[in-house]
Design a protein around this motif. Structure first.
Motif, mmCIF file in Angstrom:
data_model
loop_
_atom_site.group_PDB
_atom_site.id
_atom_site.type_symbol
_atom_site.label_atom_id
_atom_site.label_comp_id
_atom_site.label_asym_id
_atom_site.label_seq_id
_atom_site.Cartn_x
_atom_site.Cartn_y
_atom_site.Cartn_z
ATOM 1 N N GLN A 259 0.840 -1.212 0.000
ATOM 2 C CA GLN A 259 0.000 0.000 0.000
ATOM 3 C C GLN A 259 0.873 1.260 0.000
ATOM 4 O OE1 GLN A 259 -3.530 0.256 -0.309
ATOM 5 N NE2 GLN A 259 -2.811 2.329 -0.708
ATOM 6 N N ASP A 260 1.914 1.251 0.855
ATOM 7 C CA ASP A 260 2.819 2.419 0.898
ATOM 8 C C ASP A 260 3.527 2.593 -0.444
ATOM 9 O OD1 ASP A 260 2.168 2.936 3.486
ATOM 10 O OD2 ASP A 260 3.861 1.826 4.354
ATOM 11 N N PHE A 262 2.447 1.693 -3.326
ATOM 12 C CA PHE A 262 1.508 2.250 -4.319
ATOM 13 C C PHE A 262 1.456 3.769 -4.197
ATOM 14 C CE2 PHE A 262 -2.506 3.960 -5.743
ATOM 15 C CZ PHE A 262 -2.501 3.515 -7.058
ATOM 16 N N ASN A 263 1.342 4.266 -2.972
ATOM 17 C CA ASN A 263 1.249 5.722 -2.778
ATOM 18 C C ASN A 263 2.501 6.434 -3.296
ATOM 19 O OD1 ASN A 263 -1.216 5.245 -1.594
ATOM 20 N ND2 ASN A 263 -0.407 5.231 0.495
ATOM 21 N N PHE A 313 -1.623 -8.644 -6.138
ATOM 22 C CA PHE A 313 -1.399 -7.205 -5.892
ATOM 23 C C PHE A 313 -1.997 -6.369 -7.029
ATOM 24 C CE2 PHE A 313 2.766 -8.587 -3.690
ATOM 25 C CZ PHE A 313 2.168 -8.587 -2.434
ATOM 26 N N GLN A 316 -5.775 -6.063 -6.743
ATOM 27 C CA GLN A 316 -6.181 -5.166 -5.653
ATOM 28 C C GLN A 316 -5.923 -3.709 -6.009
ATOM 29 O OE1 GLN A 316 -3.943 -6.680 -2.313
ATOM 30 N NE2 GLN A 316 -4.801 -8.708 -2.634
ATOM 31 N N ALA A 317 -4.880 -3.473 -6.815
ATOM 32 C CA ALA A 317 -4.503 -2.085 -7.120
ATOM 33 C C ALA A 317 -5.296 -1.499 -8.287
ATOM 34 C CB ALA A 317 -3.006 -2.026 -7.436
#
Length: 870
Positions: A259-260, A262-263, A313, A316-317
């Motif tokens: 998640q991090d 991705f950001n 992944f 989900q993204a």
């Protein structure tokens, strides 16, 4: 022993050719006469801060080249020469190199780093220079920042050069600690941070144990993610490169951080410098690659205890990732279609979108369609092109059922855009997208055809018209036509292309003759499409293919009549020769059997004459293509090919001797097989020469290893052709086969690439055995083969026990078991009964899903039963 080389090194960079040549010869002479003195002088020059920078840089470069080379056999020689130097010389050189790391001149330090790594690459596996890592690590605490920077750079290169198993884990831990500390935001010097970040990139392969430890992994990941936020663009880029590598090396450890990441990547793609944004996109491309591989390997269905789980992944993204990638498609560069090597954020985004589609399949469609529908008719070309690119990118991955309705609705629109859109970019991408539609959604496996009686004519008319457009657009149209033809390969007697065949061929020949045909690979694409149209054509058009023969032969003749050409013109000429030979090869394969064979063979003499003239031109590509065409001609001509052998033989021999251009050698080996199958026992007069050359090739350490498996297969082709006359070669070929078999039987610890090679080697060896057994069958000389049977059965047993055969090897291996039983019969019945192969391996093959393996096994079982029952 050492000597003053400064002036020689300066002169070797002189703009005066004579001075330069003289200096180069003197350096070469010095190297040959006194290697130790030569290397020591270079190391001394590199380490001496009072010498000119230019002579020092060249000294380092020459030193590096004396330790390493691209060609395997040359590299081996250099390594042996270094290892043979006396200890005191090596110690002095090492000391000079380490001293250079504290030089104030950046280029000189960097060269020394690379040389140290090359020496380490040779010595550490031999347990020499054990103190190197310790002395480098002690440098890390030196005060001058440039020493620290050079040492980190050296540690990076060292990790790139040596394999993880030659460095003790304790040292690995210390290297990683030093590198990660150097990356830390607390490190005030940017040069040091950059060197550390690049070093981590190279050291990631060593970090297996550290990534298995939660605390250490968290620390490494935190430092890498912080470095992606550095104010220095080069550090941010290097940090993202580390993330890309982590995505593929440690995919299964990423769930906690994704998640991090991705950001961080999303922010970089939207706001950062292009060099950084490209790496941020590459991270997601790497994740997709991993997931595509896992899903392919495990068929998408996971047992709970699967070794390599897929974390999905990408799936989900999707809600965040797809919009991010679609934004990038709007950042095109004006001239990107005209520059072959172009790579920018829009192209990277489209490529990544294509990988996302392969990774998630149908799920991507609803995320992309609104973007396409909104942008496809906008007045700004950028929006129309981005929408088309997005559409083309998602055609591989989702199911045909999911895409069919959309594609059918889009087809007319796209054909219209190809004719009427004012933008070259939009037309380029539209033609590419059509090619992708035909590649993935057209063909015998697709239930509802996209191309119908109703639209076929329009499609062909538009493609032919588009071939007259700018070279970059025309090239994509040729590509679309290629896939259009390929889809009709298994169509049967009536191809929808038949009515347009003549027109298509004429148009492609016109394209190949355009004045600008050498731009954008246009000429190559035209001939590739022509070949595919011919290859997939039906008997109905064979008379038109026959008419093509004199046309292509005349073209090839014209390339051989060239006057004095410049280097650039000659290169284009050679490329054209290769394309034309390739075209003739396809025509030969098409027409070389009944009912067209008789008509076609009337041109064979003239064609063969042209191919032999091509060998007179020094071009590896053209040689390869001419050789392949001759192989096809031999197959078509059969025993009649014998009349060409007296003249062709010398070129065959030349090809087998061509170690440098090993692809030419490999192709020639294949053609020897074609000639054997064509001539059968008529090839015998040439076999001494051929076998001598093949045996030389096998024992040479200069020949690329990929040529060796086909050489073994070739023994089988020769034995099949000349039967019991192969007797005179048994004493040379069998020991070669035996030692190669022993080498390839055990493959423990091999990586994928090595495993693939091992299997191709096994297959070549087995094909040789198979040809030899079949060649000797029913001959009074079969008993000559009995002494080899125990070894061959042992080879079959051992590769079965290894459990890592691919299906090709499996089929050949079970075939050899059958050939052995069939040819030697009761002489080996007892031996066969004792072998594992005759029971477990045979049973495994009998229950195989692959019907070709099953058939071969049933035949082998039959042969074994006969051998045992006598």
């Amino acid at each position: 022993m050492a000597m003053e080389v400064t002036q020689l090194l300066i002169n070797a960079q002189s703009i005066d050719g004579t001075v330069r040549k003289h200096a180069e010869e003197s350096l070469k002479q010095f190297q040959e006469q006194n290697l130790a003195g030569f290397l020591l002088s270079l190391a001394g020059e590199l380490a001496n801060d009072e010498k000119p920078v230019d002579s020092r840089k060249l000294a380092g470069l020459v030193l590096k080249n004396a330790l390493d080379a691209k060609e395997q056999h040359r590299k081996y020689e250099l390594v042996q020469r270094w290892l043979a130097l006396d200890m005191s010389t090596k110690s002095q050189i090492r000391a000079f190199l380490l001293k250079t790391l504290s030089s104030p001149v950046p280029d000189v330090r960097s060269t020394a780093s690379q040389v140290i790594a090359k020496v380490a690459g040779i010595e550490l596996p031999q347990k020499q220079w054990p103190e190197l890592v310790v002395s480098l690590l002690s440098n890390i605490h030196q005060l001058p920042a440039h020493v620290k920077q050079a040492t980190l750079e050296t540690l990076g290169y060292l990790c790139e050069e040596v394999s993880p198993d030659v460095v003790e884990q304790e040292h690995v831990n210390k290297i990683l600690t030093a590198v990660v500390q150097g990356m830390n935001a607390a490190e005030g010097n940017n040069d040091v941070r950059l060197a550390a970040t690049r070093a981590l990139y190279m050291a990631l392969g060593f970090a297996q144990a550290n990534f298995n430890n939660d605390m250490e992994r968290d620390y490494i990941m935190r430092v890498v993610c912080e470095a992606t936020l550095s104010p220095e663009v080069k550090i941010r880029q290097a940090a993202f490169e580390c993330l890309v590598s982590i995505a593929s090396t440690y995919y299964e450890k990423l769930a906690h951080y994704i998640q991090d990441i991705f950001n961080i990547t999303a922010k970089a793609v939207r706001e950062d410098d292009e060099s950084v944004a490209l790496q941020a996109i590459e991270f997601w491309s790497s994740i997709c690659d991993e997931e595509i591989d896992i899903l392919e390997e495990y068929g998408g269905e996971f047992a709970g205890d699967s070794d390599v789980p897929c974390f999905y992944f990408t799936k989900q993204a999707l809600p965040g990732l797809v919009p991010l990638l679609l934004e990038t498609l709007l950042k095109q560069e004006e001239d990107q279609d005209l520059d072959e090597g172009a790579w920018n954020i829009a192209m990277a985004g489209g490529t990544c979108l294509g990988l996302v589609a392969k990774a998630v399949g149908d799920d991507i469609v609803p995320h992309v369609m609104p973007f396409i529908e909104e942008k496809i008719s906008k007045p700004d070309w950028r929006e129309r092109e981005a929408a088309t690119y997005a559409f083309g990118s998602i055609l591989e991955g989702p199911s045909a059922d999911r895409l069919m309705a959309i594609v059918n609705a889009a087809l007319t629109f796209m054909l219209n855009a190809l004719t009427n859109d004012p933008s070259n970019h939009v037309k380029d991408t539209t033609a590419w997208t059509l090619g992708r539609i035909f590649e993935f959604l057209h063909g015998s496996t697709i239930e509802t055809p996209i191309i119908t009686q109703a639209n076929c004519q329009q499609i062909i008319t538009v493609l032919i018209q588009t071939m007259k457009d700018a070279p970059n657009v025309a090239e994509k149209a040729c590509g679309a036509l290629y896939f259009l033809a390929q889809g009709y390969e298994d169509i049967g007697p009536n191809s929808p292309l038949t009515p347009y065949f003549q027109e298509i061929i004429q148009s492609l020949l016109s394209v190949a003759h355009r004045d600008d045909a050498t731009e954008s690979r246009l000429r190559t694409a035209a001939y590739e499409a022509l070949n595919e149209v011919v290859r997939c054509s039906t008997d109905e058009t064979s008379t038109m293919v026959l008419q093509l023969v004199p046309v292509i032969m005349l073209e090839l003749h014209n390339t051989l009549e060239g006057e004095k050409l410049s280097m650039d013109e000659r290169e284009k000429q050679n490329e054209l020769q290769g394309l034309l030979c390739g075209c003739l090869q396809v025509i030969i394969q098409k027409l070389g059997s009944e009912p067209t064979k008789y008509m076609f063979m009337q041109s064979a003499d003239q064609m063969m004459g042209l191919f032999l003239r091509v060998f007179g031109c020094r071009s590896a590509t053209a040689h390869e293509e001419a050789m392949l065409a001759i192989g096809a001609l031999a197959y078509a001509a059969g025993p009649d090919f014998a009349k060409y052998m007296p003249e062709f033989y010398k070129y065959l021999e030349m090809g087998l001797q061509n170690f440098e251009e090993y692809q030419v050698c490999a192709v020639t080996v294949g053609v020897v097989g074609d000639v054997c199958r064509a001539l059968e026992d008529k090839v015998f007069p040439y076999c001494d020469g051929i076998m001598t050359q093949l045996l030389k090739d096998l024992s040479s350490n200069q020949l690329h290893r990929s040529v060796k498996p086909p050489i073994f297969s070739c023994f089988g082709d020769i034995a099949l052709a000349i039967g019991e006359d192969f007797e005179k070669y048994l004493r040379y070929s069998m020991p070669m086969l035996q030692s190669a078999a022993e080498l390839s039987a055990h493959s423990s610890g091999a990586d994928d690439e090595m495993m693939e090679y091992t299997n191709s080697l096994r297959n070549g060896i087995l094909e040789a055995y198979s040809g030899i057994f079949q060649g000797f069958k029913n001959s009074p000389k079969t008993q000559l083969l009995i002494p080899f049977a125990p070894h061959i059965l042992q080879f079959l047993d051992s590769i079965y026990m290894e459990k890592d055969m691919d299906e090709v090897v499996m089929k050949t291996a079970i075939g050899v078991l059958g050939d052995l039983a069939d040819t030697l019969g009761s002489h080996v019945g007892g031996l066969i009964q004792q072998s594992v192969s005759s029971k477990e391996f045979l049973n495994e093959c009998l229950s195989s899903d692959d019907h070709t393996i099953k058939e071969a096994a049933e035949w082998a079982k039959h042969a074994i039963t006969r051998a045992i029952s006598v």
